[in-house]
Design a protein around this motif. Structure first.
Motif, PDB file in Angstrom:
ATOM      1  N   SER A 149       0.761  -0.445  -0.026  1.00 21.10           N
ATOM      2  CA  SER A 149       0.151  -0.137   0.202  1.00 21.10           C
ATOM      3  C   SER A 149       0.847   1.197  -0.114  1.00 21.10           C
ATOM      4  O   SER A 149       1.854   1.036   0.593  1.00 21.10           O
ATOM      5  CB  SER A 149      -0.390  -0.051   1.055  1.00 21.10           C
ATOM      6  N   LYS A 150       0.564   2.114  -0.588  1.00 21.38           N
ATOM      7  CA  LYS A 150       1.099   3.741  -0.469  1.00 21.38           C
ATOM      8  C   LYS A 150       1.793   4.345   0.831  1.00 21.38           C
ATOM      9  O   LYS A 150       2.665   4.397   0.617  1.00 21.38           O
ATOM     10  CB  LYS A 150       0.502   4.472  -1.560  1.00 21.38           C
ATOM     11  N   LYS A 151       0.597   3.867   2.087  1.00 24.07           N
ATOM     12  CA  LYS A 151       0.872   4.223   3.269  1.00 24.07           C
ATOM     13  C   LYS A 151       2.247   3.580   3.541  1.00 24.07           C
ATOM     14  O   LYS A 151       2.580   4.938   4.360  1.00 24.07           O
ATOM     15  CB  LYS A 151      -0.022   4.290   3.777  1.00 24.07           C
ATOM     16  N   TRP A 152       2.695   2.819   3.033  1.00 28.29           N
ATOM     17  CA  TRP A 152       3.668   2.131   3.441  1.00 28.29           C
ATOM     18  C   TRP A 152       5.752   2.812   2.208  1.00 28.29           C
ATOM     19  O   TRP A 152       6.315   1.743   3.027  1.00 28.29           O
ATOM     20  CB  TRP A 152       3.993   1.037   4.096  1.00 28.29           C
ATOM     21  N   ILE A 153       4.530   3.783   1.290  1.00 29.18           N
ATOM     22  CA  ILE A 153       6.118   3.373   0.931  1.00 29.18           C
ATOM     23  C   ILE A 153       6.780   4.830   0.988  1.00 29.18           C
ATOM     24  O   ILE A 153       5.697   6.169   0.745  1.00 29.18           O
ATOM     25  CB  ILE A 153       5.471   3.212  -1.181  1.00 29.18           C
ATOM     26  N   ALA A 154       8.087   5.020   0.468  1.00 28.81           N
ATOM     27  CA  ALA A 154       8.089   6.699   0.964  1.00 28.81           C
ATOM     28  C   ALA A 154       9.987   6.445   0.261  1.00 28.81           C
ATOM     29  O   ALA A 154      10.762   5.801  -0.028  1.00 28.81           O
ATOM     30  CB  ALA A 154       8.381   6.736   2.486  1.00 28.81           C
ATOM     31  N   ASN A 201       7.839   7.438  -6.572  1.00 26.48           N
ATOM     32  CA  ASN A 201       6.987   6.326  -7.398  1.00 26.48           C
ATOM     33  C   ASN A 201       7.296   4.973  -7.544  1.00 26.48           C
ATOM     34  O   ASN A 201       8.228   4.830  -6.936  1.00 26.48           O
ATOM     35  CB  ASN A 201       7.820   6.750  -9.313  1.00 26.48           C
ATOM     36  N   ALA A 202       5.879   4.639  -6.731  1.00 25.76           N
ATOM     37  CA  ALA A 202       6.025   2.872  -6.292  1.00 25.76           C
ATOM     38  C   ALA A 202       6.476   2.256  -7.454  1.00 25.76           C
ATOM     39  O   ALA A 202       6.625   1.338  -6.861  1.00 25.76           O
ATOM     40  CB  ALA A 202       4.143   3.332  -5.587  1.00 25.76           C
ATOM     41  N   GLY A 203       5.436   2.740  -8.396  1.00 23.45           N
ATOM     42  CA  GLY A 203       6.104   1.292  -9.669  1.00 23.45           C
ATOM     43  C   GLY A 203       7.373   1.891 -10.053  1.00 23.45           C
ATOM     44  O   GLY A 203       7.558   0.936 -10.734  1.00 23.45           O
ATOM     45  N   GLY A 204       8.009   3.163 -10.187  1.00 25.33           N
ATOM     46  CA  GLY A 204       9.708   3.549 -10.899  1.00 25.33           C
ATOM     47  C   GLY A 204       9.707   3.082 -12.309  1.00 25.33           C
ATOM     48  O   GLY A 204      11.124   3.146 -12.250  1.00 25.33           O
ATOM     49  N   VAL A 258       3.643  10.904  -9.451  1.00 24.16           N
ATOM     50  CA  VAL A 258       2.900   9.673  -9.500  1.00 24.16           C
ATOM     51  C   VAL A 258       3.507   8.175  -9.683  1.00 24.16           C
ATOM     52  O   VAL A 258       4.579   8.120 -10.391  1.00 24.16           O
ATOM     53  CB  VAL A 258       1.832  10.122 -11.037  1.00 24.16           C
ATOM     54  N   ASP A 259       2.320   6.874  -9.247  1.00 22.50           N
ATOM     55  CA  ASP A 259       3.371   5.885  -9.155  1.00 22.50           C
ATOM     56  C   ASP A 259       2.690   5.129 -10.581  1.00 22.50           C
ATOM     57  O   ASP A 259       1.678   5.138 -10.919  1.00 22.50           O
ATOM     58  CB  ASP A 259       2.248   5.545  -8.127  1.00 22.50           C
ATOM     59  N   ILE A 260       3.554   5.056 -11.036  1.00 22.60           N
ATOM     60  CA  ILE A 260       3.338   4.222 -12.423  1.00 22.60           C
ATOM     61  C   ILE A 260       4.386   3.121 -12.985  1.00 22.60           C
ATOM     62  O   ILE A 260       5.425   2.647 -12.317  1.00 22.60           O
ATOM     63  CB  ILE A 260       4.182   5.462 -13.793  1.00 22.60           C
ATOM     64  N   ARG A 261       3.089   2.161 -13.340  1.00 25.47           N
ATOM     65  CA  ARG A 261       4.323   0.783 -13.371  1.00 25.47           C
ATOM     66  C   ARG A 261       3.546   0.557 -14.914  1.00 25.47           C
ATOM     67  O   ARG A 261       3.007   1.134 -15.342  1.00 25.47           O
ATOM     68  CB  ARG A 261       3.831  -0.177 -12.712  1.00 25.47           C
TER      69      ARG A 261
END
Length: 826
Positions: A5-10, A525-528, A536-539
């Motif tokens: 989940s995003k709330k754990w990503i930094a 960017n959680a998707g990298g 913005v998180d993009i995968r």
């Protein structure tokens, strides 16, 4: 996939700002009749060349006429007739002329009256072009592609697919090979155009026949080489429209627009057919957006849309002096003559630099330079481009060295020069002819192109934003069109006004950054996949390109849109989530046009489905659309907008004496026989609106001599095939679903100008026997009933890019069939 989940990503994020030029002040509308078109012929088979900052358009010659017409434009929208660029006798009824500039010569390739190709040359893009070869053969629609290693290739049409041949010179064409994966629907395939982008070869091509409304453009790609097999795109056809005022779309070519970054496709539509049976056509342009390596055409449009964006800075040197906008480093003798900036001091190895001092690029940009040597000194003559200029101790150079035939690049940072990189230029490179240098800077990556060929890619963090200009050393030189765009690697599409109806790629949200183009609640960017270099998180998406992911409560994305007309639209949201109860909302400017919509779980982060949000009331014109996450979490890929008719009604037809007026398209030999609708052999017929979505259709069906017939639902773009609108050749020419009865089964198939069987149930069905069929389509689910109206023979949910709206219809395939007691309840 493992998902957190995003709330754990930094993570660390990189923010960048894009300079936004004014847009939307001027507009154009497809199709675009050009001044001085051929009378009773129009402008067909358009091709666009860019040379020294000017666009040139060429088209096929009118019937029984000799000569090739051309037009010029600075913005690719407002065209000025430049006259006949050739009157050579071989241009009698010249098909599809295309022009390539190479090393000082313009080469025109055309097939007069379709009888083999000739090469004509000129020293000017507006001619006069004269023939320099005899008939070289190779079918019609010749197109040249030059790869980064300066190898030339020739492409042409064929009944078995696109043909390709190596070229040993601009006037010599080798033996053909047939490119696997390029034949469209087993028919004649023409109008090839190949572009290479980020290592991917993208071949666009047109199928069917120019006199058919089903003329259309497909895409095929590979990463292995110009003569290797291609793979058809899963988005085909990429340009298609068979009903309304803009039909028969095809013979496209592709070019980079005036902003130096955004690709456009130029194609013709079939306006009418003259009494002698010849097509009358006009020019159309639409933007191309790149979602990673996936090509998406933002069209067809046929309403007023904003003009293509211009560069953030450009100079055509249409004056008599450099003016206060330019500054000089190290001297030299600079001036302007005949729309060229010049420098004519020789005898020194100093770098004479003239840079534009009023404009500073963004950190990422694309720059274009045009230059040629007039005369050289004896020390170390060189000419080139300046970029990232901050001061005398910080700038970069991209130099053409005519003596060594190489591109030389280097940077001085803090007064210290780096290591020079040398790249060979093509054999026979003539520096006294005009050449183009193109520099793309994206993050720390620099790409250097010479005459459209990628010659060098390097990584450097030494320079960022700066000014641009020209340089010469021990050389007298002329410098032409200079331009900079704060867009690179396809980012120009972000602020293009996307047409509605149409499909928007989720990752093409507006530029401007946090709080302007988007709002993201976590950094990084959680998707990298850093195609946007923001938070913005993009995968990667399994269907091609990328999608936006990890959307959570309060986040939103904005899109510039151009709405065709006031009215109701349905939105097909392509998304994935494991969360139950995720809620979204869509705004048009400041108006909530959907209310809060709850999305069902798709059961997995790579289980992609399309959910239709009905009844968005949109107003025509240019707007900002905001897509908001109200609560929950989901990923989304595309936003598909269709014109909609969500009203409730029932329509019936018992075919007593004629077809009712609700039927609006027909192909094949339909008739009324004894109060029944009859079709002998091959045919299809449609009723209603392309905006219908969920409904129930029923009909009695009887096969007379054979049984292979049924009910079509969600039908879009029906057409017939060939020059004579042959229903047999066009049997597969529509988009939608077909529930069909044969002698041994009931089947459901999906038709996208190419048949795919979705589900089959065996059974025995006899000729000269009535069978009652009912098809219920709701959301992505289709139920097919035959005989038993309670228990469906087929219950199928299409989660693979389903059609979300469309007409109803009847179809028979090589069978004499009767239909009766038809009804549709919507």
């Amino acid at each position: 996939m493992l998902r957190i989940s995003k709330k754990w990503i930094a993570s660390v994020c990189i923010l960048f700002a894009l300079f936004l030029p004014a847009s939307g002040a001027f507009a154009y509308t497809n199709p675009m009749p050009l001044p001085s078109e051929w009378s009773n012929y129009g402008t067909g088979d358009p091709f666009v060349l860019k040379y020294n900052g000017m666009f040139y358009l060429y088209s096929s010659t009118g019937q029984y006429q000799t000569g090739v017409k051309c037009w010029s434009s600075t913005d690719s929208v407002n065209w000025t007739y430049a006259g006949l660029c050739s009157t050579d006798a071989v241009t009698y009824q010249a098909y599809a002329p295309e022009v390539v500039y190479w090393n000082g010569t313009f080469y025109m390739y055309t097939s007069p009256d379709g009888n083999g190709h000739y090469v004509l040359t000129s020293s000017s893009p507006t001619g006069p072009f004269t023939a320099v070869t005899g008939n070289l053969g190779h079918s019609i629609d010749g197109s040249v592609f030059i790869d980064d290693n300066a190898s030339w290739y020739f492409y042409s049409a064929g009944g078995d697919g696109i043909h390709a041949a190596p070229m040993s010179s601009p006037t010599s064409i080798g033996s053909d090979v047939v490119l696997g994966g390029t034949q469209i629907s087993g028919q004649w395939t023409e109008a090839p155009t190949l572009i290479k982008r980020n290592g991917v070869y993208n071949l666009t091509e047109t199928g069917n026949h120019v006199l058919s409304t089903g003329y259309r453009v497909n895409l095929a790609t590979n990463t292995t080489g110009p003569l290797q097999p291609f793979t058809p795109s899963n988005t085909n056809p990429i340009l298609l429209k068979t009903e309304g005022p803009q039909v028969g779309l095809g013979h496209s070519s592709n070019f980079i627009g005036p902003d130096l970054d955004t690709y456009y496709t130029v194609y013709h539509n079939l306006a009418s057919v003259d009494p002698a049976g010849y097509p009358i056509r006009h020019v159309n342009f639409d933007a191309i957006g790149w979602n990673g390596d996936k090509m998406a055409v933002y069209g067809p449009s046929n309403w007023s849309v904003p003009n293509p964006a211009l560069p953030n800075f450009e100079d055509r040197f249409q004056r008599t002096s450099t003016g206060a906008g330019y500054s000089n480093l190290n001297g030299g003798t600079w001036g302007i003559s005949n729309n060229f900036l010049y420098q004519n001091s020789k005898g020194s190895t100093a770098l004479y630099i003239q840079y534009e001092n009023t404009f500073t690029t963004a950190s990422d940009y694309t720059a274009e330079y045009n230059m040629k040597e007039v005369s050289k000194g004896t020390l170390d003559p060189r000419i080139g481009a300046i970029y990232g200029y901050v001061d005398a101790n910080n700038y970069g150079v991209a130099v053409l060295n005519g003596n060594t035939k190489r591109l030389e690049t280097n940077m001085v940072v803090g007064g210290v020069w780096g290591t020079q990189v040398n790249t060979s230029l093509p054999a026979g490179f003539d520096i006294t002819k005009l050449h183009t240098i193109r520099i793309e800077k994206s993050g720390s990556t620099y790409k250097y192109f010479v005459d459209g060929l990628l010659k060098e890619t390097k990584i450097s963090t030494g320079l960022g934003a700066g000014k641009v200009g020209y340089m010469s050393s021990d050389d007298e030189a002329n410098f032409g069109y200079l331009a900079v765009s704060n867009k690179v690697n396809g980012s120009g599409i972000f602020d293009v006004y996307k047409p509605i109806p149409g499909t928007i790629q989720a990752v093409h949200y507006n530029s401007g950054g946090e709080g302007v183009g988007y709002h993201d609640t976590t950094s990084g960017n959680a998707g990298g996949k850093y195609i946007r270099n923001d938070n913005v998180d993009i995968r990667d998406n399994p269907e091609g390109g990328e999608n936006i992911g990890w959307n959570s409560t309060g986040e939103w994305y904005k899109y510039n849109v151009s709405v065709k007309a006031n009215g109701s639209y349905n939105l097909g949201l392509r998304y994935a989530t494991t969360y139950a109860g995720t809620q979204v909302r869509v705004w048009l400017d400041s108006t909530d046009v959907t209310g809060i919509v709850t999305l069902p779980s798709t059961g997995g982060w790579d289980n992609w489905q399309t959910y239709t949000i009905k009844g968005l009331n949109l107003t025509s014109g240019n707007h900002t659309l905001k897509f908001e996450t109200v609560t929950g979490e989901f990923d989304f890929y595309t936003l598909q907008f269709n014109e909609a008719d969500n009203s409730s009604f029932t329509k019936t037809d018992n075919f007593a004496t004629s077809f009712s007026s609700d039927w609006n398209w027909s192909g094949g030999s339909w008739a009324i026989e004894s109060g029944e609708a009859s079709i002998n052999n091959v045919g299809k017929r449609t009723m209603g609106s392309t905006g219908w979505s969920d409904y129930t259709v029923e009909s009695d069906i009887k096969g007379i001599d054979a049984l292979n017939s049924g009910i079509m639902v969600r039908v879009q773009n029906p057409a017939q095939g060939g020059a004579g609108n042959d229903p047999g050749l066009g049997t597969d020419f529509y988009q939608g679903y077909l529930a069909v009865i044969s002698g041994t089964s009931v089947s459901l198939g999906k038709q996208n100008y190419n048949w795919t069987t979705l589900a089959t149930t065996p059974g025995t069905y006899n000729t000269n026997t009535w069978y009652h069929m009912k098809v219920v389509v709701s959301g992505n689910n289709i139920k097919v009933y035959v005989g038993d109206m309670t228990n469906p023979k087929i219950d199928y949910t299409d989660n693979s890019n389903p059609f979300i709206t469309g007409k109803v219809g009847l179809r028979s395939h090589f069978a004499h069939t009767h239909f009766d007691n038809f009804s549709v309840t919507h």
